[in-house]
Design an enzyme around this catalytic site. Sequence first.
Site, short mmCIF file in Angstrom:
data_model
loop_
_atom_site.label_atom_id
_atom_site.label_comp_id
_atom_site.label_asym_id
_atom_site.label_seq_id
_atom_site.Cartn_x
_atom_site.Cartn_y
_atom_site.Cartn_z
N ASP A 111 2.20 -3.27 9.24
CA ASP A 111 1.02 -2.48 8.89
C ASP A 111 -0.19 -3.43 8.92
OD1 ASP A 111 -1.09 -1.13 7.77
OD2 ASP A 111 0.09 -0.21 6.16
N ARG A 132 -12.30 -6.35 -6.33
CA ARG A 132 -11.90 -6.73 -4.98
C ARG A 132 -13.15 -6.81 -4.11
NH1 ARG A 132 -7.99 -3.20 -1.00
NH2 ARG A 132 -9.87 -1.93 -1.06
N TYR A 166 -10.80 2.10 10.36
CA TYR A 166 -12.03 2.28 9.58
C TYR A 166 -12.31 1.17 8.57
CZ TYR A 166 -8.75 4.72 6.36
OH TYR A 166 -7.70 5.06 5.56
N LYS A 167 -11.49 0.13 8.58
CA LYS A 167 -11.76 -0.99 7.67
C LYS A 167 -12.59 -2.03 8.43
CE LYS A 167 -7.66 0.19 5.02
NZ LYS A 167 -8.33 0.60 3.76
N PHE A 202 0.87 -1.17 0.00
CA PHE A 202 0.00 0.00 0.00
C PHE A 202 0.91 1.22 0.00
CE2 PHE A 202 -2.69 3.35 1.42
CZ PHE A 202 -3.81 3.14 0.63
#
Lengths: 403, 403
Positions: free
Chosen positions: A192, A362, A217-218, A123
Amino acid sequence: MRTREACAALDAADPLHSRRALFALAQGDIYLDGNSLGPPPHSALERLEAAARHEWGAGLIGSWNAAGWMDLPLKLGARLSRLIGVESDEVIAIDTVTVNIFKLAGALIAREGGALAAEAGEFPTDGHVLEGLSRISGAPFHRVTADTPPSQLPDDVRVLVKSAVHYKSARIADFERWEREAAARGIAIIWDLSHATGLVNLKLKAWGAKYAVGCGYKFLNGGPGAPAFLYCARDEIARLEHPVSGWLGHKQPFEFEDGYAPADGIGRWRTSSPSILALSALDGALDAYDGVDMALVEAKAQVLGDILLERAASLGLETACPGLGERRGGHVVLRHEQGYAIVQAMIARGITGDFRAPDLMRYGFNPLYLSHEEVFDAGAALAEVIETREWDQPQFTQRKAVT
Amino acid sequence: MRTREACAALDAADPLHSRRALFALAQGDIYLDGNSLGPPPHSALERLEAAARHEWGAGLIGSWNAAGWMDLPLKLGARLSRLIGVESDEVIAIDTVTVNIFKLAGALIAREGGALAAEAGEFPTDGHVLEGLSRISGAPFHRVTADTPPSQLPDDVRVLVKSAVHYKSARIADFERWEREAAARGIAIIWDLSHATGLVNLKLKAWGAKYAVGCGYKFLNGGPGAPAFLYCARDEIARLEHPVSGWLGHKQPFEFEDGYAPADGIGRWRTSSPSILALSALDGALDAYDGVDMALVEAKAQVLGDILLERAASLGLETACPGLGERRGGHVVLRHEQGYAIVQAMIARGITGDFRAPDLMRYGFNPLYLSHEEVFDAGAALAEVIETREWDQPQFTQRKAVT
């Protein structure tokens, strides 16, 4: 391929099934993008509104003490610690993922010297922020080939940032091997956990991991841009000073001293006042995880992914993630040259996923609010969208800005 | 000393008087701590709840585009720009004051070389964060005597962080002199507007100021720990790269490229995803400033402060701020050896201020929700508390943790 009836039977036996009621998700919507932005648990909305109207509106300045605002980053840290397998005083909810990587990597490189490293294809922020830290500190930065094990990193590397779950491929890192090889070479790994927390049954302490950052927030459903978190193993806390030293990380902030002296505990990773509203929403969201066995969560996510992969196989779709039965991190990635339009056509049916250029679809699975039957239905819809070329309409094929 | 009747007459003629109704403040409470944490405007609570329930809850991931989340930091920057006297594309609402000072000072020192400086006695974070930046960058850091003009700073200083309004003394900086002297010596000043924005009639552009940070939760009423903001003059934006480079500051974040390339405009000062809930509360809060003439706000705050200072003079209290008729930044500071207990006794009467060790009582005035009569009444209460020794009770004299 599992049948719809088989999926319904799995739901009937699923101890997580009833958690769907905890979420403010419209009935009928199948939300397969919780790996990007989780939906609100009712408890998050309620906690947020109480913080705003009662604590802020009625309590005003007194709420820093009376409502526990001052300690909220530590309270949330303690709640998060169980989900990643560390002690309650080793985690703090604060700042953003980028800022927290900067703080951890900055503190480590100041102590250890040497170079920074991140893999190609991670990422992007993981490498971007090391570039910035490299410029300001003079520490070299190496962008290494994807999945280079620590034993093969350049000799001068002392800090590696590495995803626990890769945001595109969904591959789960080999934590124990990486930590073992890193320890042998004196390399610190900053994990991460953005695409892993709340999904993978993380046991960081047992795996020898000492440093991590993660996203609220995921899978954690803390709200758009929710506060991130930072983990630092207890024995290292007093040995690290981060560069973004602000007054709330001070040992005695309300003495208002000129000179900086970091707090003794995990609180030294604070900078300045965090958003209490944002922290409160995350606090409420974490209620959805209370009492949840993370081994169950990871196992169910695996089955949900397999259900969609079985469908993908029957459609002859290429996959860009670990395949059927292989361990993967909460999402599946399917390749189709019309991926963009297919994702849009699915969204029009109330089935939300996301698209990653040039051709990847995804779909993520949070077992707290998704049923086996819903994922079966999503797969059936995918088959129809592809087989009937439902995607081949201007409102689906014309590109818009993508997030 | 003005009479209560004279104060009522001032209220009757005050074009700001009606704004009190915009705030969710209990009737009868006199809130003199808005310089520390502003109370919620109704519009902030409503905007926050719409963002949470409608944009997040119903719109889910699609709201990054559909609800304008992606551009919210820039939209808020544009709204804030009017309050500080700069152009709409020169401000961004993002991160915290500490992080923003680090980014600006880090970018400047990377370009200019030389040393960093902050005054003794400033709000601590201003110096603390330069200490951290100094350690990581190797740039020397000088803590200089309070109010040292740029012409007298050490020769190697290239970056000075300076408060627009001093958090303790309420003194307003001499912006134009500081900028003139700094320009002559090639020094960049980063103004800390935390105690000034929303109160002082700031004209940064006209004064030659190029860099500033500010706080969203004091006079701006954006909520506890609200997002901070950053101002960078347009001509400097493309010439500065900050060290906390995260993916949302990238020119093309959704290309997910490994290499960092900053965005062209003010958006390059982003790091990673900010809290949309926190930004939304601030967005709503700014409605209270719509159409407000900042010259009126500053002038009224001056009168409100004078009303309390007249009372302080009649009580023989020493002041630790600019006196009657002298320009000051929204709060007054009174000295009393029993200051702690007096502030507590006033709070028990519904009159909130704060205490700063060892003996300072600090009372702030936001003209949007405070009337002249209320401040008169607060002064009358202060006289009673002192003259009757109402403060001399254990529940007031026993110290608790102070924020």
